[in-house]
Design a protein around this motif. Structure first.
Motif, short mmCIF file in Angstrom:
data_model
loop_
_atom_site.label_atom_id
_atom_site.label_comp_id
_atom_site.label_asym_id
_atom_site.label_seq_id
_atom_site.Cartn_x
_atom_site.Cartn_y
_atom_site.Cartn_z
N LYS A 1 13.15 101.48 -136.57
CA LYS A 1 13.91 100.51 -135.81
C LYS A 1 13.74 99.32 -136.76
CE LYS A 1 13.28 101.73 -131.11
NZ LYS A 1 12.71 101.57 -129.84
N ASP A 2 13.08 99.33 -137.93
CA ASP A 2 13.08 98.40 -138.95
C ASP A 2 14.52 97.40 -139.05
OD1 ASP A 2 10.42 98.69 -139.01
OD2 ASP A 2 10.42 99.35 -141.33
N ALA A 3 15.48 98.39 -139.24
CA ALA A 3 16.82 97.92 -139.59
C ALA A 3 17.49 96.85 -138.56
CB ALA A 3 17.81 98.74 -139.88
N GLU A 4 16.99 97.16 -137.19
CA GLU A 4 17.51 96.63 -136.03
C GLU A 4 16.58 95.23 -135.59
OE1 GLU A 4 17.04 99.60 -132.81
OE2 GLU A 4 17.92 100.94 -133.89
N ALA A 5 15.49 95.24 -136.29
CA ALA A 5 14.58 94.09 -135.94
C ALA A 5 15.13 92.61 -136.43
CB ALA A 5 13.34 94.03 -136.70
#
Length: 190
Positions: free
Chosen positions: A81-85
């Motif tokens: 989920k890093d890209a959505e943070a």
């Protein structure tokens, strides 16, 4: 930027704490244990710095900063989920591991090869570096255990592995280039 204007919040009074993504976990959670032990490693490095000067102190200061990066990495679960943070999570980078390896190689060049295991001790700096080595090994064990059930950045684990090696070699350097290492004598007290 972190702003800490109130130190106690009472949000952990029931035995839970917030992770970097805002989720809550018990304070005895494996992830909290792993990054808490990284913090403990950092505290032992701070103790070592009381006895360090010059290049050694500067290297230990860099390591302390890296350990905060490592704690920030470990407190953010679910790397997918890093890209959505909202803010990109701070993750350990291979360059940090590479720097430790280069420093280990540079320090080790001046040392005679070991012909025995050494006991933790010698100078005060060496003794604290050995303490840091063992606490970082514990942080590594906890992180690898966590990685069996949850997402953990593999570079974070590598960093902890190299850090314990770095502390070992730096302890030898701090013991008069290994000349004042305390050697293990197998069976000496039988």
């Amino acid at each position: 930027m972190v702003v800490l204007n109130k130190i106690y919040t009472r949000t952990g009074d029931k035995g839970e704490t917030a992770l970097g993504d805002g989720s809550r976990r018990p304070k005895h959670d494996a992830r909290v244990d792993a990054y808490g032990t990284v913090d403990e490693t950092n505290a032992t490095i701070g103790m070592a710095r009381l006895h360090a000067e010059g290049d050694m102190d500067a290297a230990l200061a860099r390591i302390q900063n890296d350990l905060f990066d490592l704690g920030a990495d470990l407190c953010r679960p679910d790397m997918a989920k890093d890209a959505e943070a909202e803010y990109p999570p701070l993750r350990m980078a291979q360059e940090q591991v590479d720097r430790l390896e280069a420093e280990i190689d540079a320090m080790n060049k001046a040392l005679e090869p070991l012909r025995s295991f050494i006991l933790p001790g010698g100078s005060p700096l060496a003794a604290y570096l050995h303490l840091s080595r063992t606490v970082s090994r514990r942080a590594e064990r906890l992180s690898t255990e966590l990685a069996t059930v949850e997402d953990v950045n593999p570079v974070a684990v590598k960093y902890l592995n190299r850090l314990s090696d770095w502390c070992f070699v730096a302890a030898r350097v701090s013991n008069d280039g290994g000349k004042a290492d305390v050697l293990w004598i197998p069976g000496a007290n039988r």
